[in-house]
Design a protein around this motif. Structure first.
Motif, PDB file in Angstrom:
ATOM      1  N   TRP A  65       0.857  -1.175   0.000  1.00 26.99           N
ATOM      2  CA  TRP A  65       0.000   0.000   0.000  1.00 26.99           C
ATOM      3  C   TRP A  65       0.893   1.224   0.000  1.00 26.99           C
ATOM      4  CZ3 TRP A  65       0.016   3.945   3.563  1.00 26.99           C
ATOM      5  CH2 TRP A  65       0.583   3.687   4.817  1.00 26.99           C
ATOM      6  N   ARG A  66       0.353   2.308  -0.567  1.00 26.09           N
ATOM      7  CA  ARG A  66       1.053   3.582  -0.577  1.00 26.09           C
ATOM      8  C   ARG A  66       0.072   4.693  -0.233  1.00 26.09           C
ATOM      9  NH1 ARG A  66       1.988   5.489  -6.833  1.00 26.09           N
ATOM     10  NH2 ARG A  66      -0.135   5.157  -7.559  1.00 26.09           N
ATOM     11  N   SER A  67       0.560   5.722   0.453  1.00 25.57           N
ATOM     12  CA  SER A  67      -0.259   6.864   0.825  1.00 25.57           C
ATOM     13  C   SER A  67      -0.675   7.640  -0.409  1.00 25.57           C
ATOM     14  CB  SER A  67       0.516   7.812   1.747  1.00 25.57           C
ATOM     15  OG  SER A  67       0.790   7.193   2.973  1.00 25.57           O
ATOM     16  N   ARG A  68      -1.934   8.030  -0.411  1.00 25.16           N
ATOM     17  CA  ARG A  68      -2.463   8.886  -1.467  1.00 25.16           C
ATOM     18  C   ARG A  68      -3.367   9.899  -0.781  1.00 25.16           C
ATOM     19  NH1 ARG A  68       0.349   8.696  -5.719  1.00 25.16           N
ATOM     20  NH2 ARG A  68      -1.346   9.011  -7.175  1.00 25.16           N
ATOM     21  N   ASP A  69      -3.221  11.132  -1.153  1.00 23.64           N
ATOM     22  CA  ASP A  69      -4.097  12.178  -0.646  1.00 23.64           C
ATOM     23  C   ASP A  69      -4.798  12.813  -1.837  1.00 23.64           C
ATOM     24  OD1 ASP A  69      -3.743  12.025   2.210  1.00 23.64           O
ATOM     25  OD2 ASP A  69      -1.701  12.722   1.886  1.00 23.64           O
ATOM     26  N   ALA A  70      -5.691  13.768  -1.577  1.00 29.22           N
ATOM     27  CA  ALA A  70      -6.459  14.399  -2.644  1.00 29.22           C
ATOM     28  C   ALA A  70      -5.524  14.844  -3.766  1.00 29.22           C
ATOM     29  CB  ALA A  70      -7.240  15.586  -2.095  1.00 29.22           C
ATOM     30  N   ASN A  71      -5.878  14.465  -4.976  1.00 27.79           N
ATOM     31  CA  ASN A  71      -5.047  14.775  -6.133  1.00 27.79           C
ATOM     32  C   ASN A  71      -5.924  14.833  -7.378  1.00 27.79           C
ATOM     33  OD1 ASN A  71      -5.548  12.093  -6.974  1.00 27.79           O
ATOM     34  ND2 ASN A  71      -3.678  11.343  -6.029  1.00 27.79           N
ATOM     35  N   GLY A  72      -5.314  15.094  -8.496  1.00 28.49           N
ATOM     36  CA  GLY A  72      -6.039  15.188  -9.751  1.00 28.49           C
ATOM     37  C   GLY A  72      -6.479  13.855 -10.316  1.00 28.49           C
ATOM     38  N   GLU A  73      -6.177  12.766  -9.627  1.00 23.80           N
ATOM     39  CA  GLU A  73      -6.564  11.434 -10.100  1.00 23.80           C
ATOM     40  C   GLU A  73      -7.727  10.853  -9.306  1.00 23.80           C
ATOM     41  OE1 GLU A  73      -3.147   8.866 -10.318  1.00 23.80           O
ATOM     42  OE2 GLU A  73      -2.425   9.858 -12.124  1.00 23.80           O
ATOM     43  N   GLY A  74      -8.361  11.656  -8.455  1.00 19.77           N
ATOM     44  CA  GLY A  74      -9.561  11.205  -7.761  1.00 19.77           C
ATOM     45  C   GLY A  74      -9.373  10.643  -6.374  1.00 19.77           C
ATOM     46  N   ASN A  75      -8.154  10.660  -5.841  1.00 26.02           N
ATOM     47  CA  ASN A  75      -7.963  10.184  -4.471  1.00 26.02           C
ATOM     48  C   ASN A  75      -8.454  11.227  -3.483  1.00 26.02           C
ATOM     49  OD1 ASN A  75      -5.396   8.757  -5.994  1.00 26.02           O
ATOM     50  ND2 ASN A  75      -6.324   7.504  -4.401  1.00 26.02           N
ATOM     51  N   ARG A  76      -8.710  10.767  -2.253  1.00 24.73           N
ATOM     52  CA  ARG A  76      -9.116  11.635  -1.148  1.00 24.73           C
ATOM     53  C   ARG A  76      -7.990  11.683  -0.120  1.00 24.73           C
ATOM     54  NH1 ARG A  76     -14.839   9.058   0.686  1.00 24.73           N
ATOM     55  NH2 ARG A  76     -15.937   9.123  -1.309  1.00 24.73           N
ATOM     56  N   ASP A  77      -7.986  12.744   0.673  1.00 24.15           N
ATOM     57  CA  ASP A  77      -7.023  12.804   1.775  1.00 24.15           C
ATOM     58  C   ASP A  77      -7.214  11.579   2.668  1.00 24.15           C
ATOM     59  OD1 ASP A  77      -5.903  15.169   0.940  1.00 24.15           O
ATOM     60  OD2 ASP A  77      -7.025  16.428   2.338  1.00 24.15           O
ATOM     61  N   GLY A  78      -6.117  10.953   3.031  1.00 22.29           N
ATOM     62  CA  GLY A  78      -6.163   9.799   3.919  1.00 22.29           C
ATOM     63  C   GLY A  78      -6.253   8.454   3.230  1.00 22.29           C
TER      64      GLY A  78
END
Length: 160
Positions: A65-78
């Motif tokens: 797993w890798r951290s993803r936060d809000a970005n232009g690819e549709g992820n959300r913070d957290g």
């Protein structure tokens, strides 16, 4: 079986990644997953990469797993994004993917991530069955393949 934390560029991780990419190519005919991944994506506390080894110390299953936060690819913070879940042919059906998935969820929860997200595809019914039976539900599409018609995205809250 024993599960070890390894770097994403560990030789065993590279070997299993090559195998899963070959399987993606067979299923989708596109050369494998083109999502950009880097070894540092899986370095704690921002991610982790796990390999399950059999009694002979051979690598048989993997996931990270890798951290993803809000970005232009549709992820959300957290978000914690699940990547490269794979079990070699001869070891499938023994619960290895479920064990790795549980370990990854626990690790991401301990790192303070809010939900686990993943992208799979219509030609991976075994993956869909694993995730839906583990509490994942369809979610808005995100990531590299978010506009691809065969893309399926799922999420599961990690809060206790």
């Amino acid at each position: 079986m024993h599960i070890r934390r390894v770097p994403f560029d560990h030789p065993d991780a590279v070997k299993l990644n090559d195998q899963v990419q070959a399987e993606y190519h067979v299923r989708y005919g596109d050369g494998g997953d083109a999502t950009e991944l880097a070894p540092e994506d899986f370095e704690p506390p921002n991610g982790v990469y796990l390999i399950a080894y059999d009694a002979d110390d051979s690598p048989v299953a993997t996931g990270g797993w890798r951290s993803r936060d809000a970005n232009g690819e549709g992820n959300r913070d957290g978000d914690a994004e699940l990547k490269r879940m794979y079990v070699i042919d001869g070891m499938r059906g023994r619960g290895l993917a479920r064990r790795i998935l549980a370990a990854l969820e626990e690790d991401a929860r301990a790192a303070g991530r809010l939900r686990m997200v993943l992208e799979t595809g219509t030609k991976q019914p075994e993956a869909v069955a694993l995730y839906t039976s583990s509490g994942y539900e369809p979610c808005e599409k995100f990531g590299y393949y978010r506009f691809h018609p065969e893309s399926l995205c799922y999420a599961k809250p990690l809060n206790p």
